[in-house]
Enzyme design. Sequence first.
Site, PDB file in Angstrom:
ATOM      1  N   ARG A  12     -21.774 -39.676   7.046  1.00 42.50           N
ATOM      2  CA  ARG A  12     -22.247 -38.272   6.844  1.00 42.50           C
ATOM      3  C   ARG A  12     -21.888 -37.856   5.488  1.00 42.50           C
ATOM      4  O   ARG A  12     -21.785 -38.463   4.561  1.00 42.50           O
ATOM      5  CB  ARG A  12     -21.271 -37.379   7.943  1.00 42.50           C
ATOM      6  CG  ARG A  12     -21.471 -37.904   9.368  1.00 42.50           C
ATOM      7  CD  ARG A  12     -20.624 -36.948  10.129  1.00 42.50           C
ATOM      8  NE  ARG A  12     -21.043 -35.492  10.302  1.00 42.50           N
ATOM      9  CZ  ARG A  12     -20.417 -34.554  10.889  1.00 42.50           C
ATOM     10  NH1 ARG A  12     -19.329 -34.715  11.568  1.00 42.50           N
ATOM     11  NH2 ARG A  12     -20.813 -33.435  10.778  1.00 42.50           N
ATOM     12  N   ASN A  24      -6.982 -35.068  16.178  1.00 37.46           N
ATOM     13  CA  ASN A  24      -8.405 -35.025  15.453  1.00 37.46           C
ATOM     14  C   ASN A  24      -8.093 -33.489  14.632  1.00 37.46           C
ATOM     15  O   ASN A  24      -8.243 -32.466  15.097  1.00 37.46           O
ATOM     16  CB  ASN A  24      -9.348 -34.778  16.465  1.00 37.46           C
ATOM     17  CG  ASN A  24     -10.775 -34.916  15.601  1.00 37.46           C
ATOM     18  OD1 ASN A  24     -10.818 -34.550  14.473  1.00 37.46           O
ATOM     19  ND2 ASN A  24     -11.926 -34.905  16.367  1.00 37.46           N
ATOM     20  N   PRO A  48      -9.603 -27.380  14.076  1.00 34.19           N
ATOM     21  CA  PRO A  48     -10.523 -26.201  13.944  1.00 34.19           C
ATOM     22  C   PRO A  48     -11.980 -26.444  14.716  1.00 34.19           C
ATOM     23  O   PRO A  48     -12.552 -27.709  14.454  1.00 34.19           O
ATOM     24  CB  PRO A  48     -10.580 -25.780  12.589  1.00 34.19           C
ATOM     25  CG  PRO A  48     -10.172 -26.829  11.845  1.00 34.19           C
ATOM     26  CD  PRO A  48      -9.221 -27.601  12.668  1.00 34.19           C
ATOM     27  N   ASN A  49     -12.578 -25.659  15.429  1.00 35.11           N
ATOM     28  CA  ASN A  49     -13.870 -25.818  15.863  1.00 35.11           C
ATOM     29  C   ASN A  49     -14.051 -26.744  17.089  1.00 35.11           C
ATOM     30  O   ASN A  49     -15.159 -26.804  17.679  1.00 35.11           O
ATOM     31  CB  ASN A  49     -14.998 -26.046  14.955  1.00 35.11           C
ATOM     32  CG  ASN A  49     -14.999 -24.758  13.688  1.00 35.11           C
ATOM     33  OD1 ASN A  49     -15.065 -23.652  14.125  1.00 35.11           O
ATOM     34  ND2 ASN A  49     -14.683 -25.100  12.813  1.00 35.11           N
ATOM     35  N   TYR A  61     -21.475 -34.437  18.277  1.00 36.27           N
ATOM     36  CA  TYR A  61     -20.263 -34.246  18.785  1.00 36.27           C
ATOM     37  C   TYR A  61     -20.417 -34.643  20.608  1.00 36.27           C
ATOM     38  O   TYR A  61     -19.347 -34.713  21.180  1.00 36.27           O
ATOM     39  CB  TYR A  61     -19.564 -33.175  18.728  1.00 36.27           C
ATOM     40  CG  TYR A  61     -19.159 -33.038  17.030  1.00 36.27           C
ATOM     41  CD1 TYR A  61     -18.451 -33.901  16.458  1.00 36.27           C
ATOM     42  CD2 TYR A  61     -19.670 -31.938  16.493  1.00 36.27           C
ATOM     43  CE1 TYR A  61     -18.172 -33.573  15.188  1.00 36.27           C
ATOM     44  CE2 TYR A  61     -19.647 -31.352  15.159  1.00 36.27           C
ATOM     45  CZ  TYR A  61     -18.889 -32.673  14.522  1.00 36.27           C
ATOM     46  OH  TYR A  61     -18.790 -32.390  13.056  1.00 36.27           O
ATOM     47  N   HIS A  73     -11.661 -39.490  14.927  1.00 39.45           N
ATOM     48  CA  HIS A  73     -12.813 -38.667  14.726  1.00 39.45           C
ATOM     49  C   HIS A  73     -13.918 -38.997  15.637  1.00 39.45           C
ATOM     50  O   HIS A  73     -14.125 -40.248  15.878  1.00 39.45           O
ATOM     51  CB  HIS A  73     -13.110 -38.702  13.314  1.00 39.45           C
ATOM     52  CG  HIS A  73     -12.469 -38.430  12.162  1.00 39.45           C
ATOM     53  ND1 HIS A  73     -11.981 -36.957  12.072  1.00 39.45           N
ATOM     54  CD2 HIS A  73     -11.295 -38.816  11.472  1.00 39.45           C
ATOM     55  CE1 HIS A  73     -11.079 -36.869  11.093  1.00 39.45           C
ATOM     56  NE2 HIS A  73     -10.615 -38.011  10.895  1.00 39.45           N
ATOM     57  N   GLU A 111      -4.992 -40.872  14.035  1.00 43.12           N
ATOM     58  CA  GLU A 111      -6.153 -39.815  13.547  1.00 43.12           C
ATOM     59  C   GLU A 111      -7.300 -40.327  14.108  1.00 43.12           C
ATOM     60  O   GLU A 111      -7.582 -41.414  14.179  1.00 43.12           O
ATOM     61  CB  GLU A 111      -6.256 -39.900  11.970  1.00 43.12           C
ATOM     62  CG  GLU A 111      -7.413 -39.024  11.552  1.00 43.12           C
ATOM     63  CD  GLU A 111      -7.556 -39.272   9.801  1.00 43.12           C
ATOM     64  OE1 GLU A 111      -6.413 -39.438   9.171  1.00 43.12           O
ATOM     65  OE2 GLU A 111      -8.684 -38.850   9.478  1.00 43.12           O
ATOM     66  N   ARG A 155     -22.189 -26.738  21.364  1.00 41.82           N
ATOM     67  CA  ARG A 155     -22.902 -26.814  19.888  1.00 41.82           C
ATOM     68  C   ARG A 155     -23.196 -28.319  19.480  1.00 41.82           C
ATOM     69  O   ARG A 155     -22.170 -29.089  20.057  1.00 41.82           O
ATOM     70  CB  ARG A 155     -22.418 -25.811  19.105  1.00 41.82           C
ATOM     71  CG  ARG A 155     -22.317 -24.354  19.283  1.00 41.82           C
ATOM     72  CD  ARG A 155     -23.553 -23.719  18.999  1.00 41.82           C
ATOM     73  NE  ARG A 155     -23.377 -22.284  19.111  1.00 41.82           N
ATOM     74  CZ  ARG A 155     -23.373 -21.518  20.136  1.00 41.82           C
ATOM     75  NH1 ARG A 155     -23.463 -21.910  21.177  1.00 41.82           N
ATOM     76  NH2 ARG A 155     -23.124 -20.264  20.194  1.00 41.82           N
ATOM     77  N   ALA A 158     -11.951 -30.378  10.257  1.00 40.51           N
ATOM     78  CA  ALA A 158     -12.201 -30.379   8.802  1.00 40.51           C
ATOM     79  C   ALA A 158     -11.051 -30.297   8.038  1.00 40.51           C
ATOM     80  O   ALA A 158     -11.005 -30.600   6.644  1.00 40.51           O
ATOM     81  CB  ALA A 158     -13.037 -28.891   8.547  1.00 40.51           C
TER      82      ALA A 158
END
Length: 153
Positions: A109, A76, A12-13, A25, A102, A100, A20, A79
């Site tokens: 974070r 990835n 997601p996203n 990112y 990221h 996985e 953005r 969330a």
Amino acid sequence: MGKKRLFLINGPNLNMLGKREPATYGKKSLEDVETLVKEVAAEQGFEVKSFQSNHEGDLVDWIQRAEEEAEGIVINPAAYTHTSIALRDAISAISKPVVEIHISNVHERESFRHTSMLAPVCSGQVLGFGIDGYRLATLGMIQKIESEGRNHS
Ligand code: CA2
């Protein structure tokens, strides 16, 4: 026999990449990521099928598909990394290796990003190297596939 195939799955996203939050990112788009992974994989003789979704069940469907259609998955989970028992169960249920990745260093974070529901059932994890982490994850995945093939033959 056709070319060996990897799945690249983004959660997601991540369709917002490059549009953005460049400080976190980077400036590259999802399309740039897909092109990078396809190039890296092609150099090693693999083709890539790429998929992004904002919906947990769709991601589960693609993980399941990998059992029949891919040698491994670079994912990835975004969330859902931190929340999804459904993705974890899907990864556990397939026999193919999953790495996985990221973009950000989740450990510097918020504390809710420090836990991965998925890492214990993945073959490896890459994080904190920005978009280049996808290259590292892809090469690591292919090395794992090739070495497993050698062990079993
Ligand atoms: O660092 C990563 O790759 C993450 O998986 C990204 C997720 C986050 O929830 C994880 O904790 C770490 C968020 C993806 C959101 O992607 C965006 C990209 C550009 C603009 C806005 C969001």
